[in-house]
Write a protein that holds these residues in place. Structure first.
Motif, PDB file in Angstrom:
ATOM      1  N   SER B 241      -6.899  39.729  -0.554  1.00  0.00           N
ATOM      2  CA  SER B 241      -7.833  40.803  -0.177  1.00  0.00           C
ATOM      3  C   SER B 241      -8.103  40.850   1.322  1.00  0.00           C
ATOM      4  CB  SER B 241      -9.164  40.608  -0.916  1.00  0.00           C
ATOM      5  OG  SER B 241      -9.002  40.759  -2.305  1.00  0.00           O
ATOM      6  N   LYS B 242      -7.574  39.868   2.061  1.00  0.00           N
ATOM      7  CA  LYS B 242      -7.811  39.744   3.507  1.00  0.00           C
ATOM      8  C   LYS B 242      -9.309  39.702   3.817  1.00  0.00           C
ATOM      9  CE  LYS B 242      -3.421  41.931   4.771  1.00  0.00           C
ATOM     10  NZ  LYS B 242      -2.996  42.517   3.470  1.00  0.00           N
ATOM     11  N   VAL B 243     -10.008  38.838   3.113  1.00  0.00           N
ATOM     12  CA  VAL B 243     -11.441  38.633   3.327  1.00  0.00           C
ATOM     13  C   VAL B 243     -11.726  37.134   3.280  1.00  0.00           C
ATOM     14  CG1 VAL B 243     -12.114  40.844   2.274  1.00  0.00           C
ATOM     15  CG2 VAL B 243     -11.891  38.799   0.824  1.00  0.00           C
ATOM     16  N   ASN B 244     -12.986  36.751   3.548  1.00  0.00           N
ATOM     17  CA  ASN B 244     -13.404  35.366   3.388  1.00  0.00           C
ATOM     18  C   ASN B 244     -14.472  35.275   2.303  1.00  0.00           C
ATOM     19  OD1 ASN B 244     -11.696  34.256   5.368  1.00  0.00           O
ATOM     20  ND2 ASN B 244     -13.091  34.956   6.983  1.00  0.00           N
ATOM     21  N   ALA B 245     -14.756  34.044   1.885  1.00  0.00           N
ATOM     22  CA  ALA B 245     -15.760  33.847   0.841  1.00  0.00           C
ATOM     23  C   ALA B 245     -16.679  32.703   1.211  1.00  0.00           C
ATOM     24  CB  ALA B 245     -15.076  33.545  -0.485  1.00  0.00           C
ATOM     25  N   LYS B 246     -17.945  32.847   0.861  1.00  0.00           N
ATOM     26  CA  LYS B 246     -18.916  31.775   1.062  1.00  0.00           C
ATOM     27  C   LYS B 246     -19.474  31.414  -0.314  1.00  0.00           C
ATOM     28  CE  LYS B 246     -21.373  32.097   5.264  1.00  0.00           C
ATOM     29  NZ  LYS B 246     -22.495  32.733   5.959  1.00  0.00           N
ATOM     30  N   ILE B 247     -19.379  30.131  -0.658  1.00  0.00           N
ATOM     31  CA  ILE B 247     -19.835  29.675  -1.973  1.00  0.00           C
ATOM     32  C   ILE B 247     -21.025  28.742  -1.798  1.00  0.00           C
ATOM     33  CG2 ILE B 247     -19.172  28.287  -4.003  1.00  0.00           C
ATOM     34  CD1 ILE B 247     -17.779  30.977  -3.825  1.00  0.00           C
ATOM     35  N   GLU B 248     -22.096  28.966  -2.552  1.00  0.00           N
ATOM     36  CA  GLU B 248     -23.208  28.018  -2.564  1.00  0.00           C
ATOM     37  C   GLU B 248     -22.947  27.032  -3.694  1.00  0.00           C
ATOM     38  OE1 GLU B 248     -27.202  29.811  -2.092  1.00  0.00           O
ATOM     39  OE2 GLU B 248     -26.093  31.697  -1.895  1.00  0.00           O
ATOM     40  N   ILE B 249     -22.578  25.802  -3.324  1.00  0.00           N
ATOM     41  CA  ILE B 249     -22.090  24.870  -4.344  1.00  0.00           C
ATOM     42  C   ILE B 249     -23.125  24.575  -5.420  1.00  0.00           C
ATOM     43  CG2 ILE B 249     -20.235  23.776  -3.016  1.00  0.00           C
ATOM     44  CD1 ILE B 249     -22.101  21.508  -2.349  1.00  0.00           C
ATOM     45  N   ASP B 250     -24.411  24.667  -5.073  1.00  0.00           N
ATOM     46  CA  ASP B 250     -25.424  24.374  -6.090  1.00  0.00           C
ATOM     47  C   ASP B 250     -25.508  25.467  -7.150  1.00  0.00           C
ATOM     48  OD1 ASP B 250     -25.976  22.026  -4.843  1.00  0.00           O
ATOM     49  OD2 ASP B 250     -27.612  22.859  -3.630  1.00  0.00           O
ATOM     50  N   LYS B 251     -24.927  26.619  -6.862  1.00  0.00           N
ATOM     51  CA  LYS B 251     -24.948  27.694  -7.849  1.00  0.00           C
ATOM     52  C   LYS B 251     -23.737  27.673  -8.786  1.00  0.00           C
ATOM     53  CE  LYS B 251     -27.903  30.903  -5.368  1.00  0.00           C
ATOM     54  NZ  LYS B 251     -27.961  32.164  -4.597  1.00  0.00           N
ATOM     55  N   VAL B 252     -22.771  26.801  -8.471  1.00  0.00           N
ATOM     56  CA  VAL B 252     -21.583  26.709  -9.337  1.00  0.00           C
ATOM     57  C   VAL B 252     -22.007  26.139 -10.690  1.00  0.00           C
ATOM     58  CG1 VAL B 252     -19.345  25.565  -9.633  1.00  0.00           C
ATOM     59  CG2 VAL B 252     -19.979  26.502  -7.402  1.00  0.00           C
ATOM     60  N   PRO B 253     -21.762  26.866 -11.776  1.00  0.00           N
ATOM     61  CA  PRO B 253     -22.277  26.459 -13.092  1.00  0.00           C
ATOM     62  C   PRO B 253     -21.484  25.307 -13.712  1.00  0.00           C
ATOM     63  CG  PRO B 253     -20.940  28.443 -13.307  1.00  0.00           C
ATOM     64  CD  PRO B 253     -20.972  28.124 -11.850  1.00  0.00           C
ATOM     65  N   VAL B 254     -21.894  24.082 -13.379  1.00  0.00           N
ATOM     66  CA  VAL B 254     -21.254  22.898 -13.965  1.00  0.00           C
ATOM     67  C   VAL B 254     -21.774  22.747 -15.390  1.00  0.00           C
ATOM     68  CG1 VAL B 254     -20.831  20.434 -13.692  1.00  0.00           C
ATOM     69  CG2 VAL B 254     -21.285  21.851 -11.671  1.00  0.00           C
ATOM     70  N   HIS B 255     -20.887  22.475 -16.326  1.00  0.00           N
ATOM     71  CA  HIS B 255     -21.334  22.316 -17.708  1.00  0.00           C
ATOM     72  C   HIS B 255     -22.216  21.070 -17.836  1.00  0.00           C
ATOM     73  CE1 HIS B 255     -21.219  21.758 -22.058  1.00  0.00           C
ATOM     74  NE2 HIS B 255     -20.933  23.047 -22.118  1.00  0.00           N
ATOM     75  N   PRO B 256     -23.331  21.142 -18.591  1.00  0.00           N
ATOM     76  CA  PRO B 256     -24.240  19.984 -18.734  1.00  0.00           C
ATOM     77  C   PRO B 256     -23.533  18.707 -19.203  1.00  0.00           C
ATOM     78  CG  PRO B 256     -25.118  21.941 -19.882  1.00  0.00           C
ATOM     79  CD  PRO B 256     -23.839  22.352 -19.254  1.00  0.00           C
ATOM     80  N   SER B 299     -22.361  33.648 -13.683  1.00  0.00           N
ATOM     81  CA  SER B 299     -23.134  33.054 -12.581  1.00  0.00           C
ATOM     82  C   SER B 299     -22.635  33.569 -11.245  1.00  0.00           C
ATOM     83  CB  SER B 299     -22.990  31.528 -12.591  1.00  0.00           C
ATOM     84  OG  SER B 299     -23.223  31.014 -13.884  1.00  0.00           O
ATOM     85  N   VAL B 300     -23.567  34.130 -10.463  1.00  0.00           N
ATOM     86  CA  VAL B 300     -23.228  34.522  -9.096  1.00  0.00           C
ATOM     87  C   VAL B 300     -23.234  33.248  -8.259  1.00  0.00           C
ATOM     88  CG1 VAL B 300     -23.981  35.818  -7.066  1.00  0.00           C
ATOM     89  CG2 VAL B 300     -24.146  36.842  -9.355  1.00  0.00           C
ATOM     90  N   ILE B 301     -22.128  32.984  -7.542  1.00  0.00           N
ATOM     91  CA  ILE B 301     -21.998  31.714  -6.811  1.00  0.00           C
ATOM     92  C   ILE B 301     -21.830  31.915  -5.306  1.00  0.00           C
ATOM     93  CG2 ILE B 301     -21.053  30.457  -8.795  1.00  0.00           C
ATOM     94  CD1 ILE B 301     -18.247  30.827  -7.512  1.00  0.00           C
ATOM     95  N   GLY B 302     -21.763  33.151  -4.851  1.00  0.00           N
ATOM     96  CA  GLY B 302     -21.591  33.356  -3.418  1.00  0.00           C
ATOM     97  C   GLY B 302     -21.251  34.789  -3.117  1.00  0.00           C
ATOM     98  N   GLU B 303     -20.722  35.004  -1.894  1.00  0.00           N
ATOM     99  CA  GLU B 303     -20.376  36.388  -1.555  1.00  0.00           C
ATOM    100  C   GLU B 303     -19.126  36.486  -0.695  1.00  0.00           C
ATOM    101  OE1 GLU B 303     -23.241  38.433   0.801  1.00  0.00           O
ATOM    102  OE2 GLU B 303     -23.245  36.921   2.389  1.00  0.00           O
ATOM    103  N   ILE B 304     -18.514  37.654  -0.778  1.00  0.00           N
ATOM    104  CA  ILE B 304     -17.348  37.986   0.044  1.00  0.00           C
ATOM    105  C   ILE B 304     -17.859  38.451   1.399  1.00  0.00           C
ATOM    106  CG2 ILE B 304     -15.413  39.627   0.285  1.00  0.00           C
ATOM    107  CD1 ILE B 304     -14.912  37.580  -1.919  1.00  0.00           C
TER     108      ILE B 304
END
Lengths: 343, 343
Positions: B241-256, B299-304
């Motif tokens: 897509s010729k873009v970058n991404a920023k991920i907030e690692i605490d929002k990544v939905p790790v299974h319990p 789960s929203v984990i970041g943005e483009i």
């Protein structure tokens, strides 16, 4: 418990076909539109007002090819040819190819580039676009190409439509590919022209795409390509059509270069695989039309019969006596010894 | 001269893509109708008033699977799942499968039957018909499945359509498959329920077919499935897509179950492959519609972003500080050591 080597390739195809057939569900669009499933050269399904085709073939290092005799460029061409030939056997127009390569990490990038060049060279000849694929690491080279295509009108050639009384014919000359492999393996000393013809036939076969389409146009319904050997592939066709075949071995068009240089030329022509010529059946009138329509030689070699014969494919000599083929066609799992497909 | 192990899987894809693109010929129907070629989850081309999809994936013994931990039935299911997930990532309807098996002759027929049963069990769930395939002998097991499908309307999800400002979200929970493999390899002692969840996730993943179709319906355009790892696959999407991404690692939905039992749970969720969840991007309004439409967690984990960041995918913690992933995603030829894909 039975091993694959005891059951053999065709036994295993039967097992898989039975499992797949059991899951056939007429409530699903996919199953309802499927016209040709497991057991023909390509799968075929209805898609609007034409028929969609798809075929897949795998080449395994040291089973199907030997990198000491085939160049990477030739291997690319051949891997594409094997698949296009399946589309040819259905009388279809090839369209897209997906390339799946399992490769050792120590291979040279240049070699894989040459492979792609060879593959694309042939794809381009038949207006096929490379649409995608998959890469994976593997201890040995395993190449799987899938080609999709379509019918020109709403008809295709099948294995299952041969009718008793029809003549059996083949395109081109036989024995070339098997003789080519023999020459390469035994490092046989032959004249340059012969070497060229045999090398080309074994390493750079041209699938009969145009011819397959013309067969359909002239009214032919049943065909198969020669990948396992004339007798073996005709046997597949007869099995699918529930008929028998009688072949006059003296009418089998052995190539002059093979006849002149290989004492076992008849065996090479009857059992040699990877010829990628088409075997087809048609009534007499259609056959005459086919002979006029095709640019390549067309030889009538026998006929389809519903006579109760001892084998599905019976070979007779010029005196009308039955002869037994000295060698069967290629069968995976059973033939484990040879280094390449045509031994 | 460069070896594949130096260039890596993605470098080799670039090389092949360049060779294929050079052969692109706009005079050919095939090339003209090709919408998505090499470099997405599946190939796509226009076919009348819908889009045809095709994808192929290869599983190599001891690279992708270990027969001492996966049963033949599970392997059949998984080989089908891997391909269906690529159709899911395009939002498509899967239709037909071609099965190419390269197998050692000493294998038991019963095992291959079990493989087919597992494969068909999942195919049937998504109304996919087994249409054909190919068998060959081989020193090791190499499984290549090709799945064809189609778009519901005339739209598909792509990797190349993410837009700066869009939110990034994932379906389901992450880390399960990698934790499952770890459990199987280390013979970790866990409670029965956890064992069950992890085993299922790693050996019998269910592709997000329905979810992919719903994403399209709600107006999503860009998606990819997680086969190499969240960060690695998001990197593929950003590159396309010729873009970058920023991920907030605490929002990544790790299974319990992963969080509770694996101290390295964050790494498993960020880099673990073979999850077969979907990562996708959409504006805020569309994202709210997606959350309501899908049955699974979203789960929203970041943005483009089009910010000039040091990496295509940047990870930030809850304090907004950049963190560096400890492990890259899977890359063939470069990662030769581990016995199975997720190490």
């Amino acid at each position: 418990m039975m091993k694959l080597s005891e059951l053999g390739e065709f036994g295993l195809i039967d097992v898989i076909q039975r499992i797949a057939e059991k899951s056939r569900n007429p409530r699903y669009d996919s199953w309802r539109q499927l016209l040709v499933g497991i057991g023909d050269d390509a799968a075929a399904w209805q898609s609007g007002n034409y028929i969609q085709l798809a075929t897949t073939d795998t080449l395994v290092q040291d089973i199907h090819f030997d990198l000491s005799v085939i160049s990477w460029r030739e291997l690319g061409w051949k891997a594409m040819a094997v698949n296009l030939s399946d589309i040819a056997a259905m009388g279809g127009i090839p369209e897209y190819a997906l390339i799946s390569l399992a490769l050792p990490g120590e291979l040279e990038v240049e070699d894989i580039s040459a492979f792609c060049q060879g593959m694309i060279e042939l794809a381009d000849k038949f207006e096929v676009a490379i649409a995608g694929g998959n890469l994976a690491s593997s201890p040995n080279v395993v190449i799987t190409i899938t080609v999709t295509g379509r019918s020109k009108d709403n008809r295709i050639l099948k294995r299952s439509t041969a009718i008793p009384g029809e003549q059996i014919a083949v395109t081109g000359f036989l024995g070339l590919s098997a003789a080519g492999l023999k020459m390469l393996q035994e490092k046989a000393k032959l004249d340059d022209e012969t070497i060229n013809i045999l090398r080309q036939a074994h390493l750079r076969p041209t699938p009969r795409i145009k011819e397959g389409q013309l067969l359909l146009q002239q009214g032919v319904n049943a065909a198969i390509d020669i990948s396992d050997g004339l007798v073996a592939d005709l046997d597949h066709l007869c099995q699918a059509s529930k008929v028998n075949a009688k072949i006059e071995i003296d009418k089998v068009p052995v190539h002059p270069s093979v006849k002149a240089n290989f004492p076992d030329y008849q065996e090479l022509a009857l059992s040699g695989g990877e010829e990628y010529e088409l075997v087809f059946t048609a009534d007499k009138v259609t056959m005459e039309k086919v002979k006029r329509a095709l640019d390549c030689p067309v030889s009538v070699i026998g006929e389809i019969t519903d006579e109760n014969l001892p084998a599905r494919v019976t070979l007779v000599n010029s005196k009308g006596n039955t002869v037994t083929p000295t060698k069967a066609g290629w069968e995976h799992f059973k033939n484990e010894v040879p280094k390449t497909k045509v031994a």
